[in-house]
Design a protein around this motif. Sequence first.
Motif, PDB file in Angstrom:
ATOM      1  N   SER A 190      23.703  -5.745   5.958  1.00 44.42           N
ATOM      2  CA  SER A 190      24.365  -5.208   7.114  1.00 44.42           C
ATOM      3  C   SER A 190      25.733  -4.977   6.623  1.00 44.42           C
ATOM      4  O   SER A 190      26.504  -3.890   6.887  1.00 44.42           O
ATOM      5  CB  SER A 190      24.364  -5.872   8.391  1.00 44.42           C
ATOM      6  OG  SER A 190      22.937  -6.262   8.573  1.00 44.42           O
ATOM      7  N   THR A 239      26.474  -7.734  11.162  1.00 45.97           N
ATOM      8  CA  THR A 239      25.875  -7.925  12.568  1.00 45.97           C
ATOM      9  C   THR A 239      25.847  -9.501  12.598  1.00 45.97           C
ATOM     10  O   THR A 239      25.260 -10.080  11.912  1.00 45.97           O
ATOM     11  CB  THR A 239      24.390  -7.598  12.823  1.00 45.97           C
ATOM     12  OG1 THR A 239      23.489  -8.123  11.794  1.00 45.97           O
ATOM     13  CG2 THR A 239      24.382  -6.118  12.674  1.00 45.97           C
ATOM     14  N   ALA A 240      26.581 -10.015  13.716  1.00 48.86           N
ATOM     15  CA  ALA A 240      26.514 -11.552  13.822  1.00 48.86           C
ATOM     16  C   ALA A 240      25.312 -11.962  14.621  1.00 48.86           C
ATOM     17  O   ALA A 240      24.732 -11.384  15.594  1.00 48.86           O
ATOM     18  CB  ALA A 240      27.801 -11.890  14.847  1.00 48.86           C
ATOM     19  N   ASN A 241      24.672 -12.546  13.836  1.00 41.37           N
ATOM     20  CA  ASN A 241      23.208 -13.231  14.653  1.00 41.37           C
ATOM     21  C   ASN A 241      23.335 -14.565  15.297  1.00 41.37           C
ATOM     22  O   ASN A 241      23.803 -15.421  15.150  1.00 41.37           O
ATOM     23  CB  ASN A 241      22.284 -13.411  13.258  1.00 41.37           C
ATOM     24  CG  ASN A 241      21.926 -12.022  12.340  1.00 41.37           C
ATOM     25  OD1 ASN A 241      22.724 -11.437  11.968  1.00 41.37           O
ATOM     26  ND2 ASN A 241      20.468 -11.728  12.210  1.00 41.37           N
ATOM     27  N   GLU A 272      21.260  -9.232  17.219  1.00 38.38           N
ATOM     28  CA  GLU A 272      22.108  -8.918  16.219  1.00 38.38           C
ATOM     29  C   GLU A 272      23.480  -8.049  16.888  1.00 38.38           C
ATOM     30  O   GLU A 272      23.120  -7.107  17.549  1.00 38.38           O
ATOM     31  CB  GLU A 272      21.739  -8.286  15.032  1.00 38.38           C
ATOM     32  CG  GLU A 272      20.630  -9.131  14.500  1.00 38.38           C
ATOM     33  CD  GLU A 272      20.412  -8.282  13.071  1.00 38.38           C
ATOM     34  OE1 GLU A 272      21.209  -7.892  12.278  1.00 38.38           O
ATOM     35  OE2 GLU A 272      19.350  -8.677  12.467  1.00 38.38           O
TER      36      GLU A 272
HETATM   37 MG    MG Z   1      23.514  -9.863  10.716  1.00 35.22          MG
END
Ligand code: MG
Length: 157
Positions: free
Chosen positions: A22, A29-31, A81
């Motif tokens: 990403s 994207t912070a998962n 995400e």
């Molecule tokens: Mg991510």
Amino acid sequence: AAMRHLPYFCRGEVVKGFGRGSKELGIPTANFSEQVVESFPSDISTGIYYGWACVGNGDVHKMVLSIGWNPFYKNIKKSVETHIIHTFKEDFYGEILSIVITGYIRPEKNFDSVEALISAIQEDIEEAKRQLDLPEHLKLKEDNFFHLPEGKIVNNH
Ligand code: MG
Ligand code: ADP
């Protein structure tokens, strides 16, 4: 089914994702962890949403969020995400991400090319920015949720 659970408040640690690149696409994207994802309503629709996000005690920013099928678990579990619409100086793995999801944009889609994927995401981001300026969404930016101490998580209040 997409809107029924909104606004949806959620807080959890940012973990390593499955390296789908990403960030290389310019859309990191912070998962959330599997545990946080499991706490979501099981009938919440997959797709693209928007809302507000804050890292640690930082500022509240606009975000777009994807709820998708997690390829790591053979698409039987979901992944959540968050792409925050802000340029950060550093990564923030391990920090606490607080979000409120306020609206839904579209279902998940497959794209023929990386270019088509990127332009769809850019359109999602523009749509999110516009929607979040409307009073009903803007008001959630100031919600006490973003100022409460950790642990006092109350969904859908
Ligand atoms: Mg991510
Ligand atoms: P991963 O597969 O580990 O999730 P990504 O390529 O999706 O890797 O990058 C996500 C990481 O990038 C986040 O965990 C965070 O630390 C960092 N990051 C930097 N800027 C942003 C942003 N604007 N939105 C979300 N994450 C960001």
